[in-house]
Design a protein around this motif. Structure first.
Motif, PDB file in Angstrom:
ATOM      1  N   VAL A  50       0.850  -1.186   0.000  1.00 24.61           N
ATOM      2  CA  VAL A  50       0.000   0.000   0.000  1.00 24.61           C
ATOM      3  C   VAL A  50       0.886   1.236   0.000  1.00 24.61           C
ATOM      4  N   LYS A  51       0.671   2.116  -0.956  1.00 26.78           N
ATOM      5  CA  LYS A  51       1.468   3.337  -1.060  1.00 26.78           C
ATOM      6  C   LYS A  51       0.976   4.386  -0.062  1.00 26.78           C
ATOM      7  N   PRO A  52       1.871   5.226   0.423  1.00 20.63           N
ATOM      8  CA  PRO A  52       1.459   6.265   1.379  1.00 20.63           C
ATOM      9  C   PRO A  52       0.532   7.287   0.746  1.00 20.63           C
ATOM     10  N   SER A  53      -0.350   7.847   1.580  1.00 18.18           N
ATOM     11  CA  SER A  53      -1.236   8.916   1.125  1.00 18.18           C
ATOM     12  C   SER A  53      -0.543  10.245   1.379  1.00 18.18           C
ATOM     13  N   LYS A  54      -0.083  10.885   0.331  1.00 22.04           N
ATOM     14  CA  LYS A  54       0.687  12.121   0.484  1.00 22.04           C
ATOM     15  C   LYS A  54      -0.155  13.274   1.032  1.00 22.04           C
ATOM     16  N   LYS A  55      -1.477  13.177   0.877  1.00 23.61           N
ATOM     17  CA  LYS A  55      -2.352  14.252   1.329  1.00 23.61           C
ATOM     18  C   LYS A  55      -2.666  14.189   2.819  1.00 23.61           C
ATOM     19  N   LEU A  56      -2.372  13.069   3.454  1.00 29.54           N
ATOM     20  CA  LEU A  56      -2.654  12.936   4.880  1.00 29.54           C
ATOM     21  C   LEU A  56      -1.431  13.377   5.671  1.00 29.54           C
ATOM     22  N   THR A  57      -1.354  14.655   5.966  1.00 26.86           N
ATOM     23  CA  THR A  57      -0.255  15.186   6.758  1.00 26.86           C
ATOM     24  C   THR A  57      -0.556  15.003   8.234  1.00 26.86           C
ATOM     25  N   GLU A  58       0.418  15.332   9.076  1.00 25.71           N
ATOM     26  CA  GLU A  58       0.208  15.180  10.515  1.00 25.71           C
ATOM     27  C   GLU A  58      -0.949  16.051  11.006  1.00 25.71           C
ATOM     28  N   THR A  59      -1.127  17.223  10.403  1.00 27.54           N
ATOM     29  CA  THR A  59      -2.232  18.110  10.792  1.00 27.54           C
ATOM     30  C   THR A  59      -3.575  17.505  10.388  1.00 27.54           C
ATOM     31  N   LYS A  60      -3.680  17.033   9.151  1.00 27.59           N
ATOM     32  CA  LYS A  60      -4.926  16.456   8.652  1.00 27.59           C
ATOM     33  C   LYS A  60      -5.295  15.189   9.415  1.00 27.59           C
ATOM     34  N   PHE A  61      -4.296  14.431   9.845  1.00 27.24           N
ATOM     35  CA  PHE A  61      -4.543  13.188  10.568  1.00 27.24           C
ATOM     36  C   PHE A  61      -5.433  13.449  11.783  1.00 27.24           C
ATOM     37  N   PHE A  62      -5.151  14.509  12.520  1.00 27.28           N
ATOM     38  CA  PHE A  62      -5.853  14.782  13.768  1.00 27.28           C
ATOM     39  C   PHE A  62      -7.030  15.744  13.629  1.00 27.28           C
ATOM     40  N   SER A 102      -3.386  17.040  24.614  1.00 30.14           N
ATOM     41  CA  SER A 102      -2.634  16.348  23.560  1.00 30.14           C
ATOM     42  C   SER A 102      -2.635  14.833  23.733  1.00 30.14           C
ATOM     43  N   ARG A 103      -2.780  14.338  24.953  1.00 31.02           N
ATOM     44  CA  ARG A 103      -2.733  12.890  25.171  1.00 31.02           C
ATOM     45  C   ARG A 103      -3.974  12.165  24.653  1.00 31.02           C
ATOM     46  N   SER A 104      -5.040  12.895  24.371  1.00 29.26           N
ATOM     47  CA  SER A 104      -6.282  12.243  23.941  1.00 29.26           C
ATOM     48  C   SER A 104      -6.589  12.467  22.460  1.00 29.26           C
ATOM     49  N   ARG A 105      -5.684  13.122  21.736  1.00 31.86           N
ATOM     50  CA  ARG A 105      -5.978  13.481  20.350  1.00 31.86           C
ATOM     51  C   ARG A 105      -6.065  12.265  19.430  1.00 31.86           C
ATOM     52  N   LEU A 106      -5.228  11.264  19.649  1.00 30.60           N
ATOM     53  CA  LEU A 106      -5.254  10.080  18.794  1.00 30.60           C
ATOM     54  C   LEU A 106      -6.583   9.347  18.931  1.00 30.60           C
ATOM     55  N   LYS A 107      -7.040   9.183  20.153  1.00 33.49           N
ATOM     56  CA  LYS A 107      -8.305   8.483  20.386  1.00 33.49           C
ATOM     57  C   LYS A 107      -9.453   9.205  19.710  1.00 33.49           C
ATOM     58  N   LYS A 108      -9.447  10.531  19.761  1.00 32.74           N
ATOM     59  CA  LYS A 108     -10.494  11.319  19.109  1.00 32.74           C
ATOM     60  C   LYS A 108     -10.453  11.137  17.600  1.00 32.74           C
ATOM     61  N   ALA A 109      -9.251  11.086  17.032  1.00 31.85           N
ATOM     62  CA  ALA A 109      -9.118  10.906  15.580  1.00 31.85           C
ATOM     63  C   ALA A 109      -9.648   9.538  15.149  1.00 31.85           C
ATOM     64  N   LEU A 110      -9.363   8.506  15.940  1.00 35.68           N
ATOM     65  CA  LEU A 110      -9.778   7.151  15.580  1.00 35.68           C
ATOM     66  C   LEU A 110     -11.288   6.951  15.697  1.00 35.68           C
ATOM     67  N   LYS A 111     -11.951   7.788  16.487  1.00 31.86           N
ATOM     68  CA  LYS A 111     -13.407   7.689  16.620  1.00 31.86           C
ATOM     69  C   LYS A 111     -14.112   7.936  15.296  1.00 31.86           C
ATOM     70  N   ALA A 112     -13.413   8.561  14.344  1.00 32.09           N
ATOM     71  CA  ALA A 112     -14.004   8.854  13.035  1.00 32.09           C
ATOM     72  C   ALA A 112     -14.413   7.583  12.297  1.00 32.09           C
ATOM     73  N   VAL A 113     -13.775   6.457  12.604  1.00 32.94           N
ATOM     74  CA  VAL A 113     -14.082   5.200  11.911  1.00 32.94           C
ATOM     75  C   VAL A 113     -14.622   4.146  12.879  1.00 32.94           C
ATOM     76  N   LYS A 114     -15.093   4.591  14.021  1.00 36.26           N
ATOM     77  CA  LYS A 114     -15.557   3.668  15.063  1.00 36.26           C
ATOM     78  C   LYS A 114     -16.603   2.682  14.560  1.00 36.26           C
ATOM     79  N   GLY A 115     -17.525   3.150  13.718  1.00 34.08           N
ATOM     80  CA  GLY A 115     -18.592   2.278  13.257  1.00 34.08           C
ATOM     81  C   GLY A 115     -18.202   1.346  12.131  1.00 34.08           C
TER      82      GLY A 115
END
Length: 247
Positions: A50-62, A102-115
């Motif tokens: 799988v090739k990297p997604s160049k559009k998903l920067t660290e800012t967009k990730f979160f 900052s410690r909870s940002r990853l969990k919040k980002a992952l909630k986007a695909v929870k379902g």
């Protein structure tokens, strides 16, 4: 949805091989699985072609849910998707350090695909950092490969000490011995000593150092797919079963 992290604060311990095969095993058992590659080197993405997604920067990730979800790619295996890494992920810590909570940002980002998934598996970079603290907070369980050598033993002890110092639950840690070699007496002695010192933390399963696992880099696929009857594939299957029983 369960979040499982494959993590080690030491490199070269078989972390990515474990993440790749666990992701395959989860999907093969009928779990809708997302393997999220957080390591800027993108090794687990590479294994799945799988090739990297160049559009998903660290800012967009979160901060950009739409960009996050669009970056997810299907693998060649049913029920298994990949969120590939790219080199901008190296700036995760700089970005997170500037954010509130900052410690909870990853969990919040992952909630986007929870379902969409039953399990999210995180392949993490080998360091203790702000991103690592996010992983420790978000994960329901953290599987930690440990080579039975003095340095690997030391870094695992440092990890437990970090958890204790930061009042993180040790019960999240599920360590196992990786890249073991039966011909080395030091390996046997180290495993015996560590099992005595950390009784509740170590799984019974161990993964031996084999050529089948080394060939994953050439074949670019989980050893459970390319050599399902091999010792390595069976060991990863047992590791999956033991981990899921704990969780």
């Amino acid at each position: 949805m369960k979040i499982i992290a494959c993590y080690s604060n030491k490199g070269g311990v078989g972390k990515t091989a474990t993440a790749v095969n666990l992701a395959y095993a989860l999907a093969a058992k009928g779990q809708r699985t997302l393997l999220c590659d957080l390591d800027p080197q993108g090794a687990s993405s590479f294994y799945f072609r799988v090739k990297p997604s160049k559009k998903l920067t660290e800012t967009k990730f979160f901060e950009d849910v739409e960009r996050f979800t669009k970056a997810i790619r299907a693998s060649d295996f049913d029920g298994l998707d990949i969120l590939p890494a790219n080199m901008t992920f190296r700036d995760f810590d700089v970005f997170l350090s500037r954010m509130r909570n900052s410690r909870s940002r990853l969990k919040k980002a992952l909630k986007a695909v929870k379902g969409d998934y039953d399990v999210i598996l995180l392949d993490c970079p080998p360091n203790i950092s702000t991103l690592s603290e996010n992983v420790f907070s978000a994960a329901d369980g953290i599987i930690v490969p440990v080579i039975p050598t003095t340095l690997s033993q030391r870094t695992y002890i440092q990890l437990e000490q970090f958890f204790q110092a930061n009042k993180l639950p040790l019960k999240k840690l599920h360590a196992f011995f990786s890249m073991t070699q039966g011909v080395k007496s030091l390996h046997g002695q180290t495993m015996e000593d560590m099992r005595k010192q950390h009784k509740k933390r170590f799984l019974k399963t161990q993964i031996a150092f084999t050529s089948d696992i080394e060939r994953m880099g050439v074949q670019r696929a989980p050893v459970m797919a390319t050599a399902p009857r091999s010792q390595a594939a069976q060991a990863y299957g047992t590791l999956h079963d033991e981990l899921m029983e704990r969780l």
